[in-house]
Design an enzyme around this catalytic site. Structure first.
Site, PDB file in Angstrom:
ATOM      1  N   MET A   1       0.797  -1.381  -0.061  1.00  0.00           N
ATOM      2  CA  MET A   1       0.115  -0.360   0.039  1.00  0.00           C
ATOM      3  C   MET A   1       0.662   1.187   0.052  1.00  0.00           C
ATOM      4  O   MET A   1       0.826   2.076   0.014  1.00  0.00           O
ATOM      5  CB  MET A   1      -1.033  -0.315   0.993  1.00  0.00           C
ATOM      6  N   GLY A   2       2.552   1.523  -0.669  1.00  0.00           N
ATOM      7  CA  GLY A   2       2.949   2.287  -0.291  1.00  0.00           C
ATOM      8  C   GLY A   2       3.106   2.568   0.275  1.00  0.00           C
ATOM      9  O   GLY A   2       3.585   1.851   1.724  1.00  0.00           O
TER      10      GLY A   2
ATOM     11  N   HIS B   1       9.480  -2.663   3.245  1.00  0.00           N
ATOM     12  CA  HIS B   1       8.941  -2.972   2.454  1.00  0.00           C
ATOM     13  C   HIS B   1      10.583  -3.624   1.236  1.00  0.00           C
ATOM     14  O   HIS B   1      10.345  -3.822   0.239  1.00  0.00           O
ATOM     15  CB  HIS B   1       8.173  -1.545   1.367  1.00  0.00           C
TER      16      HIS B   1
ATOM     17  N   SER C   1       6.813  -0.103   9.966  1.00  0.00           N
ATOM     18  CA  SER C   1       5.276   0.705   9.586  1.00  0.00           C
ATOM     19  C   SER C   1       4.698   1.708   8.974  1.00  0.00           C
ATOM     20  O   SER C   1       5.170   2.239   9.322  1.00  0.00           O
ATOM     21  CB  SER C   1       4.018  -0.058  10.750  1.00  0.00           C
TER      22      SER C   1
HETATM   23  P1  AMP Z   1       1.472  -2.640   3.865  1.00  0.00           P
HETATM   24  O1  AMP Z   1       1.832  -1.829   2.674  1.00  0.00           O
HETATM   25  O2  AMP Z   1       1.605  -2.336   5.160  1.00  0.00           O
HETATM   26  O3  AMP Z   1       0.017  -3.516   3.366  1.00  0.00           O
HETATM   27  O4  AMP Z   1       2.419  -4.089   3.204  1.00  0.00           O
HETATM   28  C1  AMP Z   1       3.289  -4.596   2.333  1.00  0.00           C
HETATM   29  C2  AMP Z   1       4.181  -5.918   2.607  1.00  0.00           C
HETATM   30  O5  AMP Z   1       5.110  -5.527   3.434  1.00  0.00           O
HETATM   31  C3  AMP Z   1       2.949  -6.477   3.143  1.00  0.00           C
HETATM   32  O6  AMP Z   1       3.307  -8.309   3.369  1.00  0.00           O
HETATM   33  C4  AMP Z   1       3.434  -6.678   4.698  1.00  0.00           C
HETATM   34  O7  AMP Z   1       3.260  -7.690   5.315  1.00  0.00           O
HETATM   35  C5  AMP Z   1       5.171  -6.161   4.548  1.00  0.00           C
HETATM   36  N1  AMP Z   1       5.884  -5.381   5.387  1.00  0.00           N
HETATM   37  C6  AMP Z   1       4.928  -4.218   6.308  1.00  0.00           C
HETATM   38  N2  AMP Z   1       6.332  -4.079   7.816  1.00  0.00           N
HETATM   39  C7  AMP Z   1       7.549  -5.237   7.526  1.00  0.00           C
HETATM   40  C8  AMP Z   1       7.945  -4.998   8.317  1.00  0.00           C
HETATM   41  N3  AMP Z   1       8.741  -4.359   9.264  1.00  0.00           N
HETATM   42  N4  AMP Z   1       8.748  -6.308   7.783  1.00  0.00           N
HETATM   43  C9  AMP Z   1       8.458  -7.088   6.750  1.00  0.00           C
HETATM   44  N5  AMP Z   1       7.920  -6.655   5.750  1.00  0.00           N
HETATM   45  C10 AMP Z   1       6.777  -5.912   6.363  1.00  0.00           C
END
Ligand code: AMP
Length: 288
Positions: free
Chosen positions: A30-31, A37, A185
């Site tokens: 989601m950027g 990421h 996050s």
């Molecule tokens: P999001 O953009 O938050 O939807 O995350 C995109 C992807 O990155 C998802 O598969 C998350 O689980 C992963 N992700 C988010 N935060 C972390 C992190 N701290 N370490 C590893 N992967 C992450």
């Protein structure tokens, strides 16, 4: 790196690679990219011939009172980070491309979506399962990469891929953390300095659970009480704190020789944060 906005452009871009038998990796996001990421992108780049990152803030996975409008968005910065990581294609569709007028299908995974995040965010996993199914169908990757920080989400996706016979391998990568242990996050951007310090409560709660288990505590009650006490020291109240089977997400009352997953969610100021750790009674503790 090519930036594409429609499914037709995405397919057109990937067809030659697919025909040539090259492996395609997909990293759905989601950027608002951070090192978490980036670690997924780098792993995909290391292991696949062509890497697609999708950047889509999926409205259907946000509840009515959640942070859809406030969610951080900076496509230019994200594009630079993705290009720098060696990503080949950034797929950044507008909402109407993913949910055109008349869109009427929802993918619902039963069971594993019910507790924890599912209980606290009604409809969230339907939104996730639907958009991930669509992204997998749009890009047709050989492998898709997800982060272990969202452990229940990863389990939901594994189940949907299994149940729907989707021809993709799911890889779940370790959680990337800040120096003090806070899981990275996009929502950490909501934290002011005081809340940023308090946010470490989640990781400290998990540390306390690991330490209690390592010291021989075997009941979920005792392990979770230790975690809760560690969080209280930061004046952070967990929304949930649970010990579950890492495959089924069924609650575990007593630790035996099998791995158990400890999951926590808490609101810290304006941010709702989650984290987890895997306790391995037969091996060293390790973050999931
Ligand atoms: P999001 O953009 O938050 O939807 O995350 C995109 C992807 O990155 C998802 O598969 C998350 O689980 C992963 N992700 C988010 N935060 C972390 C992190 N701290 N370490 C590893 N992967 C992450």
């Amino acid at each position: 790196m090519r930036i594409v906005r429609t499914v037709a452009q995405l397919r057109e871009t990937l067809t030659p690679a697919r025909r040539a038998g090259r492996t395609i990796g997909l990293v759905p996001t989601m950027g608002a990219f951070h090192a978490g990421h980036r670690s997924l992108m780098e792993r995909a780049v290391a292991r696949c011939d062509v890497v697609v990152v999708s950047l889509f803030v999926n409205p259907t996975q946000f509840g009515p009172n959640e942070d859809l409008d406030a969610y951080p968005r900076d496509e230019e910065r994200d594009a630079r980070i993705a290009a720098d990581a060696g990503v080949d294609v950034l797929f950044a569709p507008p909402v109407e491309e993913v949910y055109p007028p008349g869109f009427g299908t929802t993918v619902h995974v039963a069971g594993i979506t019910e507790p924890l995040e599912g209980a606290h965010r009604p409809g969230h996993f339907d939104g996730v399962a639907t958009v991930v199914t669509k992204l997998l169908n749009m890009a047709g990757p050989d492998v898709a990469y997800f982060g272990g920080k969202d452990a229940q989400q990863a389990a939901v996706i594994r189940q949907l891929v299994r149940d729907l016979d989707l021809p993709v391998r799911i890889e779940v990568c370790p959680t990337v953390r800040e120096g003090d242990g806070l899981a990275m996050s996009s929502r950490n951007a909501y934290l002011g300095p005081t809340d940023r310090e308090r946010a470490i409560a989640l990781r400290r709660g998990l540390d306390a659970a690991e330490a209690a288990a390592a010291a021989g505590e075997r009941t979920a009650e005792a392990v979770l009480a230790a975690a809760r006490a560690a969080m209280t020291a930061y004046e952070v109240e967990p929304e949930y704190l649970a010990l579950v089977n890492p495959n089924t997400f069924a609650p575990v009352e007593r630790i035996d020789d099998r791995d158990v997953l400890v999951l926590v969610a808490a609101r810290v100021g304006p941010a709702r944060l989650i984290d987890n750790t895997l306790i391995r009674p037969n091996g060293a503790p390790e973050s999931a």
